[in-house]
Design a protein around this motif. Structure first.
Motif, PDB file in Angstrom:
ATOM      1  N   GLU A 175       3.920   0.508  -6.394  1.00  0.00           N
ATOM      2  CA  GLU A 175       3.752  -0.862  -6.106  1.00  0.00           C
ATOM      3  C   GLU A 175       2.756  -1.603  -7.361  1.00  0.00           C
ATOM      4  N   ARG A 181       4.462  -4.116  -9.868  1.00  0.00           N
ATOM      5  CA  ARG A 181       3.753  -5.703 -10.202  1.00  0.00           C
ATOM      6  C   ARG A 181       3.530  -5.663 -11.718  1.00  0.00           C
ATOM      7  N   ILE A 225       6.778  -3.507   0.812  1.00  0.00           N
ATOM      8  CA  ILE A 225       7.253  -4.913   0.924  1.00  0.00           C
ATOM      9  C   ILE A 225       7.625  -5.673   2.219  1.00  0.00           C
ATOM     10  N   PHE A 257      10.038 -11.453  -7.659  1.00  0.00           N
ATOM     11  CA  PHE A 257       8.340 -11.267  -7.629  1.00  0.00           C
ATOM     12  C   PHE A 257       8.235 -12.770  -8.365  1.00  0.00           C
ATOM     13  N   ARG A 283       3.858 -12.377  -4.890  1.00  0.00           N
ATOM     14  CA  ARG A 283       4.510 -11.739  -3.662  1.00  0.00           C
ATOM     15  C   ARG A 283       5.880 -11.015  -4.138  1.00  0.00           C
ATOM     16  N   LEU A 284       6.124  -9.991  -3.421  1.00  0.00           N
ATOM     17  CA  LEU A 284       7.570  -9.425  -3.915  1.00  0.00           C
ATOM     18  C   LEU A 284       8.538  -9.442  -2.422  1.00  0.00           C
TER      19      LEU A 284
END
Length: 384
Positions: free
Chosen positions: A130, A134, A161, A185, A189-190
């Protein structure tokens, strides 16, 4: 908003040979290269601004489907790697079941407290992937990127997620090789557009279509994953001799004399090199095959030699022979060998088809042999 295509690598040796590969640097199979072509076609009309991959061979090779046709550089990041499986790396799934049944069961059920010996646990994997996704996505606001990663890593990211509690981790399905997940993205937030889509793969090249381990409905026969042990020569030499006799008769018939003593002498020579010179392939507690390896013949050509590769009659038809090839790769590649060689009668059509299917090509014919024998070779190096 950054659009992310997160893609699992194409079929690799671990998928085919049924071996545990996390950070082990496995090669792509011939079927995997067919999957890469299908993936390239899927992305031919999709705009991609950057391509990133884990730094392992199987993901970097799969990424060719996107970065080469679009004339983009390939960026790599070890943060996109699969889970580090530590002491389990390149162990067969059958061996893990035999030696570590309780621990393997915890792994198979996504037990959040499980951790590979000298490797990672699921939470470590999720944190790493993660954070990497990101960090990379933040470099491309408003653009579209392709990230190439691995099966368990992608499952852990999807669990995060979705905000799944640990008890629901097993509900995330296993993705096929080259399965595509589309994410967005927004800087914080994904979100998931779609996940683990393999619609670009015809069934004949889908890896999961040929395997049953991932199914929960019992719709196909159970996969057989082999484990291996050195033969106990004093107690089991007759097992080897009878396997040799059966293979000889099936190939050459009964009119060509069977020289059992010569085969026993050859086996003892291989055993003098290593206890793994004659190996028994096991399915549970039953002998499923015999594998003989010779590290001296063809050493000058940087090849490992397989004098004998055999599946017992009652286990034929289950696709187990390729797992023996995988065991030979596991022995010879750490020795620095980049080729496998073996001999096969030209009229043994079943064996010839099998070896051709799995990448062996004829490079010559054996001289001064009692029977005609083709010399076949398979490349197992990394510069393909």
């Amino acid at each position: 908003m950054t659009t992310i295509y997160l893609i699992r690598h194409a079929e690799a040796e671990g998928n085919l040979y049924r071996r545990i590969h996390g950070w082990y640097n496995a090669l792509i199979t011939d079927n995997g290269f067919a999957q890469i072509k299908a993936l390239e076609k899927r992305f031919q009309d999709i705009q991609i601004d950057a391509v990133w991959s884990s730094d392992l061979y199987r993901t970097m090779t799969t990424a060719r489907a996107v970065y080469i046709p679009k004339n983009l550089p390939l960026n790599t990041d070890p943060g996109l790697r699969e889970i580090n499986l530590g002491d389990w790396e390149d162990v067969t799934w059958g061996q893990a079941r035999h030696d570590f049944l309780e621990e393997l069961t915890r792994f198979d059920t996504d037990d959040p407290t499980w951790q590979a010996p000298n490797g990672e646990g699921f939470h470590q994997l999720g944190d790493r992937l993660e954070g990497t996704v990101r960090r990379i996505a933040a470099q491309y606001p408003g653009q579209t990127i392709a990230l190439f990663s691995h099966g368990m890593a992608i499952r852990q990211l999807l669990s995060r997620i979705k905000g799944l509690p640990e008890a629901d981790w097993p509900s995330v399905p296993h993705g096929d090789n080259t399965a595509v997940t589309k994410l967005a993205f927004d800087g914080e937030r994904l979100t998931i557009d779609y996940e683990l889509d393999n619609s670009h793969l015809p069934e004949e090249i889908s890896t999961l279509a040929r395997q049953a381990w991932w199914r929960r409905d019992g719709s196909k026969k159970v996969d057989i994953n082999l484990w291996y042990r050195p033969i106990d020569w004093e107690k089991e030499w007759e097992v080897y001799l009878e396997a040799r006799r059966d293979a000889w008769t099936c190939t050459h018939g009964t009119e060509v004399p069977f020289d059992g003593d010569a085969f026993l002498w050859g086996a003892e020579d291989c055993l003098s090199q290593t206890p793994w010179g004659v190996t028994l392939a096991m399915a549970g507690g039953q002998i499923a095959g015999v594998l003989q390896l010779d590290g001296e013949r063809y050493q000058a050509d940087n090849a490992g030699y397989i004098p004998f590769c055999y599946i017992v009659p009652q286990r034929r038809g289950y696709g187990l022979g390729v797992q023996l090839i995988g065991q030979a790769v596991a022995i010879f590649r750490p020795m620095g060998r980049d080729k496998l060689r073996l001999r096969c009668a030209p009229y043994n059509q079943r064996a010839q088809r099998f070896y051709q299917k799995h990448g062996f090509v004829k490079i010559g014919e054996e001289e001064n042999s009692a029977v005609p024998l083709d010399i076949l070779e398979k490349y197992i190096g990394y510069d393909r």
